[in-house]
Write a protein that holds these residues in place. Sequence first.
Motif, PDB file in Angstrom:
ATOM      1  N   ALA A   1      -7.282   2.775  -4.050  1.00  0.00           N
ATOM      2  CA  ALA A   1      -8.246   3.065  -2.675  1.00  0.00           C
ATOM      3  C   ALA A   1      -9.386   3.704  -2.795  1.00  0.00           C
ATOM      4  O   ALA A   1     -11.000   3.906  -2.315  1.00  0.00           O
TER       5      ALA A   1
ATOM      6  N   GLY B   1      -2.541   5.744  -2.166  1.00  0.00           N
ATOM      7  CA  GLY B   1      -4.222   5.698  -2.191  1.00  0.00           C
ATOM      8  C   GLY B   1      -3.621   4.305  -3.102  1.00  0.00           C
ATOM      9  O   GLY B   1      -4.519   3.392  -3.122  1.00  0.00           O
TER      10      GLY B   1
ATOM     11  N   PHE C   1       1.050  -1.320  -0.309  1.00  0.00           N
ATOM     12  CA  PHE C   1       0.152   0.206  -0.030  1.00  0.00           C
ATOM     13  C   PHE C   1       0.641   1.150   0.279  1.00  0.00           C
ATOM     14  O   PHE C   1       1.930   1.427   0.600  1.00  0.00           O
TER      15      PHE C   1
ATOM     16  N   PHE D   1     -11.037  -3.404  -4.900  1.00  0.00           N
ATOM     17  CA  PHE D   1     -10.787  -2.275  -5.536  1.00  0.00           C
ATOM     18  C   PHE D   1     -11.169  -2.040  -7.401  1.00  0.00           C
ATOM     19  O   PHE D   1     -10.420  -3.060  -7.332  1.00  0.00           O
TER      20      PHE D   1
ATOM     21  N   ILE E   1      -8.028   1.893   4.324  1.00  0.00           N
ATOM     22  CA  ILE E   1      -7.035   1.104   3.896  1.00  0.00           C
ATOM     23  C   ILE E   1      -5.280   1.220   4.776  1.00  0.00           C
ATOM     24  O   ILE E   1      -4.692   0.563   5.350  1.00  0.00           O
TER      25      ILE E   1
ATOM     26  N   SER F   1      -8.860  -5.052  -1.193  1.00  0.00           N
ATOM     27  CA  SER F   1      -7.827  -4.745  -1.588  1.00  0.00           C
ATOM     28  C   SER F   1      -8.277  -5.015  -3.179  1.00  0.00           C
ATOM     29  O   SER F   1      -8.625  -4.524  -3.933  1.00  0.00           O
TER      30      SER F   1
ATOM     31  N   ARG G   1     -11.695   5.271  -0.112  1.00  0.00           N
ATOM     32  CA  ARG G   1     -10.549   5.081   1.026  1.00  0.00           C
ATOM     33  C   ARG G   1     -10.133   4.740   1.054  1.00  0.00           C
ATOM     34  O   ARG G   1      -9.409   3.745   2.265  1.00  0.00           O
ATOM     35  N   HIS G   2      -9.084   5.617   0.477  1.00  0.00           N
ATOM     36  CA  HIS G   2      -7.686   5.645   0.969  1.00  0.00           C
ATOM     37  C   HIS G   2      -6.804   5.706   3.134  1.00  0.00           C
ATOM     38  O   HIS G   2      -6.495   4.828   2.765  1.00  0.00           O
TER      39      HIS G   2
ATOM     40  N   ARG H   1      -4.478  -1.539  -7.646  1.00  0.00           N
ATOM     41  CA  ARG H   1      -5.846  -1.246  -7.273  1.00  0.00           C
ATOM     42  C   ARG H   1      -6.047   0.262  -6.918  1.00  0.00           C
ATOM     43  O   ARG H   1      -5.598  -0.074  -5.434  1.00  0.00           O
TER      44      ARG H   1
ATOM     45  N   LEU I   1      -3.304   0.455  -4.539  1.00  0.00           N
ATOM     46  CA  LEU I   1      -2.627  -0.885  -3.587  1.00  0.00           C
ATOM     47  C   LEU I   1      -1.594  -2.315  -4.797  1.00  0.00           C
ATOM     48  O   LEU I   1      -2.501  -1.781  -6.150  1.00  0.00           O
TER      49      LEU I   1
END
Length: 286
Positions: free
Chosen positions: A117, A65, A45, A160, A124, A157, A120-121, A115, A67
């Motif tokens: 995020a 952000g 991440f 996304f 995660i 993960s 939703r950064h 991917r 992944l």
Amino acid sequence: MTLYPPPSFQDGLTPSLLYATRQTVSSQKVHRSIHRHDGIVELLFVYQGEGTYIVDGYSYSIRPGDLLLYNQGDLHEVSSASEHEIGTFCFGISGLSLNGLTPGQMTTPENGFVRPAGARHAEIHALCKLIYEHMEQNTAHAHEIANRLLPALVLLSLDFPADERSGQQQADLILSNRIRQYIAVHFAEPLTLAGLGSLLHVSPYYLAHVFKRITGFSPIQYMIRCRIGEAQNLLITTDYSAAQIAAMVGYNGAGHFNAIFTKTVGLPPIRYRREYLARMQGRRGQ
């Protein structure tokens, strides 16, 4: 629009967390060549910084952000766009089996290796930080908690969708990927452009031209990067001497190996091992 089932674990069996590391942007960048891990899946991440991610021949620009997904055995590399490391959490995972994929596979090129995020950064980031901090406690109970949190991170993960960076690959890029894959398996052997061209049924000139245009490296330069990447793995996971490692990655003499390693990485082999283990407090890691 085609609807796909959400990711799930085969037979309900959850994976195990082998290690968790954190790179900080305050650290000076040390280039780590393309490498791979047999038997290990990795999930990264990016929480700060920008750079480039190369996996199995596919190249992505990366940003906070994101992944990053590594399938077991994939060649991969993360390089920073600045003089400092990219801020990342990295998780080494074993026993991953997802429905619809082969064991040790997180994704396919068609579904993307990166991917974002998005909104939703922060969520995660908080979950990664929590797992990492429990692994750092180095107690059986804390590791058990980290392993209970890991499945949620993996499934989130994979939930996304990939973005525009995972576009369709062209024929020349497929050829470049095939060159990468062959060199990755045979890098410790003597390689020639004529031999590669014969194997892939293209002229050596065309092969070298396409590979250089797409990757920025000649096939021979890439072979060197693979050799040095494997040497880095051996330096941080074994007690082999520099001379032994030189022979294992395809060099006849330790002196030649030391010179190429220092030029590529920026540190002599034994100093690289010493500084890495000092950062990891003596623990063998990724």
